[in-house]
Design a protein around this motif. Structure first.
Motif, PDB file in Angstrom:
ATOM      1  N   LEU A  82       0.715  -1.158  -0.205  1.00  0.00           N
ATOM      2  CA  LEU A  82      -0.088  -0.011  -0.057  1.00  0.00           C
ATOM      3  C   LEU A  82       0.923   1.273   0.168  1.00  0.00           C
ATOM      4  O   LEU A  82       0.509   2.123  -0.652  1.00  0.00           O
ATOM      5  N   SER A  83       2.080   1.238   0.645  1.00  0.00           N
ATOM      6  CA  SER A  83       2.935   2.239   0.880  1.00  0.00           C
ATOM      7  C   SER A  83       3.654   2.394  -0.563  1.00  0.00           C
ATOM      8  O   SER A  83       4.299   3.746  -0.758  1.00  0.00           O
ATOM      9  N   TRP A  84       3.892   1.527  -1.252  1.00  0.00           N
ATOM     10  CA  TRP A  84       5.177   1.343  -2.005  1.00  0.00           C
ATOM     11  C   TRP A  84       4.436   2.419  -3.207  1.00  0.00           C
ATOM     12  O   TRP A  84       3.491   2.226  -4.031  1.00  0.00           O
ATOM     13  N   GLN A  85       5.377   3.272  -3.673  1.00  0.00           N
ATOM     14  CA  GLN A  85       4.869   4.201  -4.848  1.00  0.00           C
ATOM     15  C   GLN A  85       6.008   4.058  -5.741  1.00  0.00           C
ATOM     16  O   GLN A  85       6.152   5.191  -6.784  1.00  0.00           O
ATOM     17  N   GLY A  86       6.998   3.129  -5.900  1.00  0.00           N
ATOM     18  CA  GLY A  86       7.920   2.917  -6.881  1.00  0.00           C
ATOM     19  C   GLY A  86       9.322   3.529  -6.705  1.00  0.00           C
ATOM     20  O   GLY A  86       9.362   4.525  -6.075  1.00  0.00           O
ATOM     21  N   GLY A  87      10.375   2.973  -6.919  1.00  0.00           N
ATOM     22  CA  GLY A  87      11.528   3.611  -6.726  1.00  0.00           C
ATOM     23  C   GLY A  87      12.252   3.348  -5.429  1.00  0.00           C
ATOM     24  O   GLY A  87      11.339   3.021  -4.765  1.00  0.00           O
ATOM     25  N   PRO A  88      13.607   3.009  -5.563  1.00  0.00           N
ATOM     26  CA  PRO A  88      13.987   2.550  -4.071  1.00  0.00           C
ATOM     27  C   PRO A  88      14.126   3.628  -3.238  1.00  0.00           C
ATOM     28  O   PRO A  88      14.455   3.512  -1.814  1.00  0.00           O
ATOM     29  N   GLY A  89      14.325   5.189  -3.796  1.00  0.00           N
ATOM     30  CA  GLY A  89      14.222   6.153  -2.894  1.00  0.00           C
ATOM     31  C   GLY A  89      15.571   6.380  -2.302  1.00  0.00           C
ATOM     32  O   GLY A  89      16.705   5.840  -2.671  1.00  0.00           O
ATOM     33  N   ASP A  90      15.685   6.987  -1.169  1.00  0.00           N
ATOM     34  CA  ASP A  90      17.154   7.463  -0.583  1.00  0.00           C
ATOM     35  C   ASP A  90      16.997   6.660   0.724  1.00  0.00           C
ATOM     36  O   ASP A  90      16.370   7.227   1.712  1.00  0.00           O
ATOM     37  N   PHE A  91      17.803   5.778   0.911  1.00  0.00           N
ATOM     38  CA  PHE A  91      18.203   4.556   2.010  1.00  0.00           C
ATOM     39  C   PHE A  91      19.298   5.064   2.660  1.00  0.00           C
ATOM     40  O   PHE A  91      20.296   4.371   3.041  1.00  0.00           O
ATOM     41  N   GLY A  92      19.422   6.541   3.001  1.00  0.00           N
ATOM     42  CA  GLY A  92      20.701   7.086   3.897  1.00  0.00           C
ATOM     43  C   GLY A  92      20.185   7.382   5.337  1.00  0.00           C
ATOM     44  O   GLY A  92      19.619   6.395   5.907  1.00  0.00           O
ATOM     45  N   MET A  93      21.036   8.457   5.813  1.00  0.00           N
ATOM     46  CA  MET A  93      20.695   8.454   7.304  1.00  0.00           C
ATOM     47  C   MET A  93      19.185   9.022   7.663  1.00  0.00           C
ATOM     48  O   MET A  93      18.761   8.747   8.890  1.00  0.00           O
ATOM     49  N   GLY A  94      18.620   9.610   6.683  1.00  0.00           N
ATOM     50  CA  GLY A  94      17.025   9.828   6.494  1.00  0.00           C
ATOM     51  C   GLY A  94      16.260   8.570   7.015  1.00  0.00           C
ATOM     52  O   GLY A  94      15.361   8.534   7.940  1.00  0.00           O
ATOM     53  N   ALA A  95      16.639   7.770   6.217  1.00  0.00           N
ATOM     54  CA  ALA A  95      15.631   6.237   6.223  1.00  0.00           C
ATOM     55  C   ALA A  95      16.388   5.834   7.551  1.00  0.00           C
ATOM     56  O   ALA A  95      15.390   4.979   8.447  1.00  0.00           O
ATOM     57  N   LEU A  96      17.371   5.686   8.186  1.00  0.00           N
ATOM     58  CA  LEU A  96      17.753   4.998   9.298  1.00  0.00           C
ATOM     59  C   LEU A  96      17.120   5.819  10.512  1.00  0.00           C
ATOM     60  O   LEU A  96      16.825   5.380  11.653  1.00  0.00           O
ATOM     61  N   ALA A  97      16.983   7.115  10.342  1.00  0.00           N
ATOM     62  CA  ALA A  97      16.233   7.978  11.630  1.00  0.00           C
ATOM     63  C   ALA A  97      14.942   7.549  11.467  1.00  0.00           C
ATOM     64  O   ALA A  97      14.156   7.356  12.800  1.00  0.00           O
ATOM     65  N   ILE A  98      13.995   7.168  10.427  1.00  0.00           N
ATOM     66  CA  ILE A  98      12.977   6.758  10.325  1.00  0.00           C
ATOM     67  C   ILE A  98      12.698   5.372  11.120  1.00  0.00           C
ATOM     68  O   ILE A  98      11.808   5.120  11.593  1.00  0.00           O
ATOM     69  N   VAL A  99      13.614   4.692  10.576  1.00  0.00           N
ATOM     70  CA  VAL A  99      13.455   3.009  11.315  1.00  0.00           C
ATOM     71  C   VAL A  99      13.802   3.326  12.938  1.00  0.00           C
ATOM     72  O   VAL A  99      13.073   2.578  13.513  1.00  0.00           O
ATOM     73  N   GLY A 100      14.606   4.255  13.221  1.00  0.00           N
ATOM     74  CA  GLY A 100      14.806   4.417  14.607  1.00  0.00           C
ATOM     75  C   GLY A 100      13.630   4.756  15.334  1.00  0.00           C
ATOM     76  O   GLY A 100      13.266   4.506  16.433  1.00  0.00           O
ATOM     77  N   ALA A 101      12.753   5.680  14.633  1.00  0.00           N
ATOM     78  CA  ALA A 101      11.465   6.255  15.176  1.00  0.00           C
ATOM     79  C   ALA A 101      10.571   5.043  15.109  1.00  0.00           C
ATOM     80  O   ALA A 101       9.944   4.926  16.380  1.00  0.00           O
ATOM     81  N   CYS A 102      10.396   4.235  14.451  1.00  0.00           N
ATOM     82  CA  CYS A 102       9.542   3.124  14.284  1.00  0.00           C
ATOM     83  C   CYS A 102      10.054   2.061  15.315  1.00  0.00           C
ATOM     84  O   CYS A 102       9.068   1.640  16.261  1.00  0.00           O
ATOM     85  N   VAL A 103      11.210   2.039  15.799  1.00  0.00           N
ATOM     86  CA  VAL A 103      11.941   1.065  16.892  1.00  0.00           C
ATOM     87  C   VAL A 103      11.206   1.931  18.182  1.00  0.00           C
ATOM     88  O   VAL A 103      10.956   0.922  19.207  1.00  0.00           O
ATOM     89  N   ALA A 104      11.670   3.162  18.139  1.00  0.00           N
ATOM     90  CA  ALA A 104      11.234   3.741  19.423  1.00  0.00           C
ATOM     91  C   ALA A 104       9.451   3.484  19.744  1.00  0.00           C
ATOM     92  O   ALA A 104       9.240   3.227  20.925  1.00  0.00           O
ATOM     93  N   TRP A 105       8.667   3.270  18.843  1.00  0.00           N
ATOM     94  CA  TRP A 105       7.307   3.424  18.856  1.00  0.00           C
ATOM     95  C   TRP A 105       7.052   1.737  19.501  1.00  0.00           C
ATOM     96  O   TRP A 105       6.318   1.569  19.965  1.00  0.00           O
ATOM     97  N   GLY A 106       8.004   0.843  18.654  1.00  0.00           N
ATOM     98  CA  GLY A 106       7.733  -0.656  19.051  1.00  0.00           C
ATOM     99  C   GLY A 106       8.047  -0.820  20.380  1.00  0.00           C
ATOM    100  O   GLY A 106       7.455  -1.363  21.048  1.00  0.00           O
ATOM    101  N   ILE A 107       9.059   0.053  20.834  1.00  0.00           N
ATOM    102  CA  ILE A 107       9.399  -0.233  22.204  1.00  0.00           C
ATOM    103  C   ILE A 107       8.190   0.393  23.180  1.00  0.00           C
ATOM    104  O   ILE A 107       7.921  -0.075  24.238  1.00  0.00           O
ATOM    105  N   ASP A 108       7.744   1.674  22.758  1.00  0.00           N
ATOM    106  CA  ASP A 108       6.522   2.275  23.422  1.00  0.00           C
ATOM    107  C   ASP A 108       5.428   1.246  23.491  1.00  0.00           C
ATOM    108  O   ASP A 108       4.814   1.268  24.557  1.00  0.00           O
ATOM    109  N   ASN A 109       5.092   0.541  22.486  1.00  0.00           N
ATOM    110  CA  ASN A 109       4.099  -0.234  22.344  1.00  0.00           C
ATOM    111  C   ASN A 109       4.218  -1.537  23.296  1.00  0.00           C
ATOM    112  O   ASN A 109       3.361  -1.905  24.230  1.00  0.00           O
ATOM    113  N   ASN A 110       5.506  -1.931  23.515  1.00  0.00           N
ATOM    114  CA  ASN A 110       5.835  -3.019  24.333  1.00  0.00           C
ATOM    115  C   ASN A 110       5.751  -2.597  25.883  1.00  0.00           C
ATOM    116  O   ASN A 110       5.448  -3.360  26.887  1.00  0.00           O
TER     117      ASN A 110
END
Length: 352
Positions: free
Chosen positions: A144-172
């Motif tokens: 559903l989220s995929w809009q085509g293209g690999p995008g930029d998987f640099g530091m910005g992507a790592l920050a977003i993954v970090g945010a998701c991990v923070a929310w995963g910790i929050d949920n648990n």
């Protein structure tokens, strides 16, 4: 507890959050700063639940739940820090350095992080059926989220993954509070997270939108963040973090359907494929039957309950009458067998 209640509550939580997303996008289209909007949504959640809590108590219309205890404050502080401060800040850093398509795709990591932490760190029971169902739901969210293209998987992507991990910790970590009043938990989190995000956004140069936009953000936050979080805490109480997180991962699909129905967006192939994948995943979860002999250790706690098979305790003169009711009670050791989820009373270990 009726085993059907937990999944229904989790899906209501996902419905409210998912429906709030396209409505919040309308406000972004009106030029509201994203970080400021996050603060307004959280504050709308906290203020709305605070008013509900206060008016309901005065009128005697709010069900009695166990209040947050002193021992809960440490966990609540970690929940606010991880989910209300670190997560949003990392997301804003990531959004500033990543393509929109990359960000939308990576935000699905939250569901995976929630389930992974629940199953690996907290040892919630999981079998192949549940794993397959969870990954089908997540795959639907990714499609559903995929809009085509690999995008930029640099530091910005790592920050977003970090945010998701923070929310995963929050949920648990929120699971540790799930015996307490869910309205109180969501209210405190909304007020704290909203204040932090609002201050950070204003310091970043954002300006407050007109009063109608502020009111709209507050209303969306109350339902999509506040009431949704109350439902999610109840789902954690009944299901545990892994299963609640899996059901909540259907929120992007729900948001897409609302966008189609209310905003006239087209029905795309991505939406159809996501519906099929999530339908398979939800079926596998709903068809779960976790049934084995297990032992309840002696424990004591306070939460809202009825006198079912797990609550055969005596009452003192000061304990409330009528059911359901809330008071501190003790559980004697018990060994038996019946279908169950990893709820408040079934967080036991399993043979590997």
């Amino acid at each position: 507890m009726n085993l059907k209640n937990g999944p229904v509550i989790a899906l209501i939580s996902a419905l409210l959050f998912g429906a709030g997303t396209p409505l919040a996008k309308l406000l972004l289209g009106d030029g509201v700063d994203p970080w400021l909007l996050a603060g307004l949504l959280y504050l709308g959640s906290g203020i709305g639940l605070g008013l509900y809590h206060m008016i309901g108590r005065v009128a005697g219309a709010v069900p009695r739940e166990a209040p947050l205890a002193r021992g809960d404050l440490f966990w609540l502080a970690l929940v606010v820090l991880a989910g209300g401060v670190i997560g949003p800040v990392l997301l804003m850093i990531g959004l500033a350095q990543s393509a929109a398509s990359t960000a939308a795709l990576l935000l699905n990591v939250e569901g995976l992080a929630t389930m992974g932490i629940a199953w690996v760190v907290f040892r919630e029971a999981v079998d192949r059926r549940l794993l397959l169902g969870a990954f089908a739901i997540l795959a639907g969210a990714v499609v559903l989220s995929w809009q085509g293209g690999p995008g930029d998987f640099g530091m910005g992507a790592l920050a977003i993954v970090g945010a998701c991990v923070a929310w995963g910790i929050d949920n648990n970590l929120t699971r540790k509070l799930s015996a307490a009043d869910p309205v109180q938990i969501a209210m405190v989190k909304g007020l704290a997270a909203g204040s932090v995000n609002l201050v950070l956004a204003l310091a970043h140069g954002a300006t407050l939108p007109p009063l109608p936009a502020i009111a709209a953000a507050g209303a969306i936050g109350f339902l999509g963040y506040g009431v949704s979080l109350v439902m999610f805490v109840l789902a954690l109480r009944h299901l545990g973090a892994g299963r609640a997180g899996a059901y909540f991962s259907s929120a992007p699909f729900i948001g897409a359907v609302v966008a189609v129905l209310l905003l006239g967006e087209p029905v795309t192939g991505h939406l159809v494929v996501a519906a099929l994948l999530m339908g398979v995943g939800l079926f596998l979860h709903l068809a779960e039957r976790h049934d084995h002999e297990h032992t309840h250790e002696a424990m004591g706690h306070a939460h809202r309950h009825v006198h079912d098979i797990h609550h055969q305790h005596e009452h003192g003169p000061d304990d409330p009458s009528g059911e359901p009711h809330t008071h501190f009670h003790r559980h004697a050791p018990m060994t038996h067998r019946h279908p169950h989820y990893p709820d408040l009373h079934h967080r036991h270990g399993h043979a590997r």
